[in-house]
Scaffold this active site. Structure first.
Site, PDB file in Angstrom:
ATOM      1  N   LEU A  53      -1.181   7.650  -3.796  1.00  0.00           N
ATOM      2  CA  LEU A  53      -2.076   6.187  -4.035  1.00  0.00           C
ATOM      3  C   LEU A  53      -0.968   4.996  -3.798  1.00  0.00           C
ATOM      4  O   LEU A  53      -0.231   5.070  -4.433  1.00  0.00           O
ATOM      5  CB  LEU A  53      -2.843   6.130  -5.119  1.00  0.00           C
ATOM      6  CG  LEU A  53      -3.943   7.187  -5.281  1.00  0.00           C
ATOM      7  CD1 LEU A  53      -4.811   7.121  -6.593  1.00  0.00           C
ATOM      8  CD2 LEU A  53      -5.083   7.243  -4.268  1.00  0.00           C
ATOM      9  N   ASP A  54      -1.623   3.940  -3.273  1.00  0.00           N
ATOM     10  CA  ASP A  54      -0.633   2.932  -3.158  1.00  0.00           C
ATOM     11  C   ASP A  54      -0.513   2.338  -4.558  1.00  0.00           C
ATOM     12  O   ASP A  54      -1.391   2.565  -5.283  1.00  0.00           O
ATOM     13  CB  ASP A  54      -1.497   1.721  -2.231  1.00  0.00           C
ATOM     14  CG  ASP A  54      -1.463   2.057  -0.784  1.00  0.00           C
ATOM     15  OD1 ASP A  54      -0.615   2.826  -0.283  1.00  0.00           O
ATOM     16  OD2 ASP A  54      -2.221   1.471  -0.114  1.00  0.00           O
ATOM     17  N   ARG A  55       0.450   1.640  -4.725  1.00  0.00           N
ATOM     18  CA  ARG A  55       1.065   1.380  -5.930  1.00  0.00           C
ATOM     19  C   ARG A  55      -0.356   0.512  -6.595  1.00  0.00           C
ATOM     20  O   ARG A  55      -0.594   0.818  -7.889  1.00  0.00           O
ATOM     21  CB  ARG A  55       2.156   0.317  -5.972  1.00  0.00           C
ATOM     22  CG  ARG A  55       2.596  -0.358  -7.274  1.00  0.00           C
ATOM     23  CD  ARG A  55       3.863  -1.031  -7.252  1.00  0.00           C
ATOM     24  NE  ARG A  55       4.400  -1.676  -8.333  1.00  0.00           N
ATOM     25  CZ  ARG A  55       5.411  -2.045  -8.698  1.00  0.00           C
ATOM     26  NH1 ARG A  55       6.344  -2.333  -7.602  1.00  0.00           N
ATOM     27  NH2 ARG A  55       5.703  -2.736  -9.838  1.00  0.00           N
ATOM     28  N   THR A  57      -3.709   0.662  -6.261  1.00  0.00           N
ATOM     29  CA  THR A  57      -4.777   1.420  -6.146  1.00  0.00           C
ATOM     30  C   THR A  57      -4.845   2.138  -7.358  1.00  0.00           C
ATOM     31  O   THR A  57      -3.733   3.033  -7.805  1.00  0.00           O
ATOM     32  CB  THR A  57      -4.859   2.146  -4.989  1.00  0.00           C
ATOM     33  OG1 THR A  57      -4.842   1.266  -3.761  1.00  0.00           O
ATOM     34  CG2 THR A  57      -6.251   2.796  -4.997  1.00  0.00           C
TER      35      THR A  57
END
Length: 238
Positions: A53-55, A57
């Site tokens: 997951l993106d940082r 998110t």
């Protein structure tokens, strides 16, 4: 301490906090906390990444508890056999439901890919969306006397980098708190009026057939205090 939402002898899943990196990266040398290392220390065994997951998110993040489990789970992601549900709060009133079928050019990182010689290629990208609620708040933002928001459910059918953020921006309903693809005035307004200091994108649910038991697994992660407070102020109770 991470919130563990599922664990068996093959798989462990956590509710990833917003703004926490999944694993160590030379791009963020100053960081000291990472999900992978924190989880390893918490459960006392190695874990194997199968997706990211993106940082900024938050939400459901799954790890394998062995290299074999990691490979099997990675295959499910690679072959799109994972059903993903995200929630987002976006700018403006996004109406109804629909499908965004909009190809995205491959994104190169300014630092990690600065020596890349190939030109970015355009890749198919598909996202289903459905609006759950809308609100208009009496606070001025930019040239507008009030601000409007929509609570949206998103189902990515492909897995491109920043796909949901870029697709919502394409619809002109960027996700609140998105500093790369969003509306900076709206981001500042949300921070000032509602205490929002994060990207309002949450990986709510992940469903798949367990690669070892063949049972349907449906993992769900609750939202954090920032989400709950915004929903409270907006009167969103569903």
């Amino acid at each position: 301490m991470l919130e563990i939402i599922y664990q068996d002898e093959w798989i462990v899943a956590v509710n990833k906090p917003a703004n926490m990196l999944v694993h160590r990266s030379w791009l963020a040398r100053h960081e000291t906390q990472f999900v992978m290392q924190t989880l390893r220390d918490q459960i006392g065994q190695h874990v194997f990444t199968v997706h990211r997951l993106d940082r900024p998110t938050s939400g459901v993040l799954v790890f394998g508890l062995s290299s074999e489990a990691g490979r099997e789970l990675s295959q499910l992601f690679e072959h799109h056999k994972m059903s993903k549900t995200y929630h987002a709060i976006v700018r403006g009133w996004l109406q109804g439901e629909g499908v965004v079928d909009y190809p995205l050019q491959e994104e190169h990182d300014k630092i990690a890919d600065k020596f890349a010689t190939s030109e970015p290629v355009s890749q198919s990208a598909i996202t289903e969306y459905k609006t759950l609620a809308q609100v208009e708040m009496p606070y001025p933002v930019g040239r507008y006397e009030s601000c409007r928001y929509s609570w949206v459910e998103l189902h990515p059918k492909t897995g491109r980098k920043h796909q949901l953020r870029r697709h919502m921006s394409h619809l002109r309903h960027p996700i609140i708190g998105d500093t790369a693809h969003g509306d900076l005035k709206q981001n500042r307004g949300a921070a000032e009026h509602f205490g929002c200091q994060r990207l309002m994108l949450h990986a709510l649910k992940l469903s798949f057939i367990h690669p070892f038991t063949q049972q349907l697994i449906s993992l769900e992660a609750g939202v954090d205090e920032t989400w709950r407070e915004m929903q409270r102020q907006f009167g969103w109770t569903r």
